[in-house]
Write a protein that holds these residues in place. Structure first.
Motif, PDB file in Angstrom:
ATOM      1  N   TRP A 165       0.846  -1.186   0.000  1.00 55.82           N
ATOM      2  CA  TRP A 165       0.000   0.000   0.000  1.00 55.82           C
ATOM      3  C   TRP A 165       0.886   1.242   0.000  1.00 55.82           C
ATOM      4  O   TRP A 165       1.628   1.466   0.959  1.00 55.82           O
ATOM      5  CB  TRP A 165      -0.902  -0.019   1.236  1.00 55.82           C
ATOM      6  N   HIS A 166       0.861   2.013  -1.094  1.00 53.08           N
ATOM      7  CA  HIS A 166       1.628   3.255  -1.238  1.00 53.08           C
ATOM      8  C   HIS A 166       3.115   3.074  -0.907  1.00 53.08           C
ATOM      9  O   HIS A 166       3.692   3.849  -0.149  1.00 53.08           O
ATOM     10  CB  HIS A 166       1.050   4.373  -0.369  1.00 53.08           C
ATOM     11  N   ARG A 207       0.438  -2.408   4.490  1.00 53.47           N
ATOM     12  CA  ARG A 207      -0.739  -2.123   5.305  1.00 53.47           C
ATOM     13  C   ARG A 207      -1.175  -3.445   5.923  1.00 53.47           C
ATOM     14  O   ARG A 207      -1.341  -4.438   5.215  1.00 53.47           O
ATOM     15  CB  ARG A 207      -1.860  -1.536   4.462  1.00 53.47           C
TER      16      ARG A 207
END
Length: 77
Positions: free
Chosen positions: A70-71, A75
C-alpha cells in the motif's frame, strides 16, 4: 564399630572443589581454574514484517493476520 565409622563418614563434608575454594575447580593439570558462568539463551525479539506461524505478521506493536502492499509500504489488517 562399623556403624560408628559410617556415621562419621556421613558427617564429613566432601571436597568437591579439590581444595580450590568456592567458585573454582581443579583443571586437567591439577591447577585451580574459575568456574564458568552458565550461558543464558534468550529468545530473539520479533522482527518487523516477519510472519510468525499461529500469530501473524509483526508490525512493531502487535500481530496482524494479513498484510498488503500500500503506497510503497505495507498495510496490515
Amino acid at each position: 564399630m562399623l556403624a560408628a565409622g559410617a556415621a562419621l563418614t556421613a558427617l564429613a563434608p566432601a571436597e568437591a572443589a579439590g581444595g580450590c575454594g568456592p567458585g573454582f575447580h581443579r583443571g586437567p593439570y591439577g591447577g585451580c581454574r574459575p568456574n564458568r558462568r552458565p550461558v543464558l539463551v534468550a529468545p530473539a525479539a520479533p522482527v518487523v514484517g516477519v510472519y510468525y506461524g499461529g500469530r501473524g505478521y509483526w508490525d512493531g506493536h502487535r500481530y496482524w493476520r494479513h498484510r498488503e502492499r500500500w503506497h510503497g509500504g505495507w498495510r496490515y489488517r
